[in-house]
Design an enzyme around this catalytic site. Structure first.
Site, PDB file in Angstrom:
ATOM      1  N   ASP A  49       0.904  -1.095   0.081  1.00 34.65           N
ATOM      2  CA  ASP A  49      -0.019   0.055  -0.027  1.00 34.65           C
ATOM      3  C   ASP A  49       0.919   1.316   0.024  1.00 34.65           C
ATOM      4  O   ASP A  49       0.610   2.294  -0.799  1.00 34.65           O
ATOM      5  CB  ASP A  49      -1.024   0.037   1.229  1.00 34.65           C
ATOM      6  CG  ASP A  49      -1.759   1.168   1.188  1.00 34.65           C
ATOM      7  OD1 ASP A  49      -2.616   1.310   0.632  1.00 34.65           O
ATOM      8  OD2 ASP A  49      -1.701   1.921   2.423  1.00 34.65           O
ATOM      9  N   ASP A 118      -6.335  -6.543  -1.743  1.00 39.99           N
ATOM     10  CA  ASP A 118      -5.074  -6.712  -0.835  1.00 39.99           C
ATOM     11  C   ASP A 118      -3.948  -7.816  -1.482  1.00 39.99           C
ATOM     12  O   ASP A 118      -2.857  -7.332  -1.420  1.00 39.99           O
ATOM     13  CB  ASP A 118      -5.726  -7.480   0.414  1.00 39.99           C
ATOM     14  CG  ASP A 118      -6.836  -6.842   1.368  1.00 39.99           C
ATOM     15  OD1 ASP A 118      -6.865  -5.543   1.214  1.00 39.99           O
ATOM     16  OD2 ASP A 118      -7.437  -7.337   2.217  1.00 39.99           O
ATOM     17  N   GLU A 121      -2.039  -5.262  -3.831  1.00 43.11           N
ATOM     18  CA  GLU A 121      -1.003  -4.566  -2.791  1.00 43.11           C
ATOM     19  C   GLU A 121       0.274  -5.374  -2.329  1.00 43.11           C
ATOM     20  O   GLU A 121       1.527  -5.076  -2.520  1.00 43.11           O
ATOM     21  CB  GLU A 121      -1.500  -3.758  -1.886  1.00 43.11           C
ATOM     22  CG  GLU A 121      -2.537  -2.766  -2.320  1.00 43.11           C
ATOM     23  CD  GLU A 121      -3.009  -1.954  -1.238  1.00 43.11           C
ATOM     24  OE1 GLU A 121      -3.886  -0.848  -1.306  1.00 43.11           O
ATOM     25  OE2 GLU A 121      -3.317  -2.595  -0.255  1.00 43.11           O
TER      26      GLU A 121
END
Length: 230
Positions: A49, A118, A121
């Site tokens: 991220d 998710d 990332e």
């Protein structure tokens, strides 16, 4: 560590070949199948991220040197939000190689937006750990290239678009009039009129959002069709 055929195919779609394939495997491992000796991708997601965020911030900063912070922020948010990460993941077939537990797999985990975002990332973090920031930046800028070109349009989220649409039709003034009514108790007629206008405004807003979403989806489908024909 020898890489399986499906992970090799995914690496080709990703456009990056891992020197340490165990990083890729960890990036694709969901918590539903993790063990003490097989960690999930949550820590990598945390790092990825930040890698994505820095890359997008740098790209936006360099692309428009006159933009204010108020102009850059919504563009940045449009590029790093979960929906965008999930869309990129779908484009490179990430869901096909996710490592999931049986229950998560049966519940459609390979298509879940949160899981895809998710894992996307986490994959970016795996590239960063495998070869450094420049390698991760190269992959990110290639995968996000089209969205960087169209970021001004994507930055107009549904709330902003609805506010602009409502203001153009005088709906915001009417809402403000309702909120700043006189101190005297409203009459029965006034209450009835407010309920009617409230219902009209809500209906209009819902219609707008449906049309806005449909237009965005249609635009996306047209771009995908153009890409496939090219």
């Amino acid at each position: 560590m020898k890489i399986s055929a499906d992970l090799k195919a995914f690496s080709d779609r990703l456009g990056y070949s891992f020197a340490r394939s165990e990083l890729l495997l960890r990036a694709l491992t969901h918590g539903s199948i993790s063990t003490a000796t097989r960690p999930d991708n949550q820590r990598l997601e945390f790092l990825g991220d930040r890698v994505l965020g820095l890359t997008m911030a740098e790209a936006l900063f360099a692309a428009d040197r006159t933009a204010t912070e108020g102009q850059l922020a919504p563009r940045y948010n449009a590029l790093v939000k979960g929906e965008t990460c999930a869309a990129i993941a779908r484009e490179i077939g990430l869901g096909d190689v996710l490592k999931l537990g049986r229950s998560e797999m049966l519940s459609g985990g390979r298509r879940k937006e949160a899981l895809l975002a998710d894992a996307m990332e986490a994959v970016l973090a795996a590239i960063y750990l495998d070869a450094g920031l420049e390698a991760a930046r190269t992959v990110i800028l290639r995968l996000w290239a089209e969205r960087l070109k169209n970021v001004d349009q994507d930055a107009r989220d549904a709330k902003t678009a609805l506010q602009e649409w409502a203001q153009a039709r005088g709906l915001l003034e009417r809402i403000r009039d309702h909120a700043t009514c006189t101190k005297r108790p409203p009459s029965a007629g006034e209450l009835a009129r407010r309920r009617v206008w409230s219902a009209i405004d809500c209906t209009a807003a819902n219609v707008f959002l449906q049309r806005w979403s449909s237009s965005r989806i249609s635009s996306w489908r047209r771009s995908r069709l153009s890409d496939s024909e090219a």
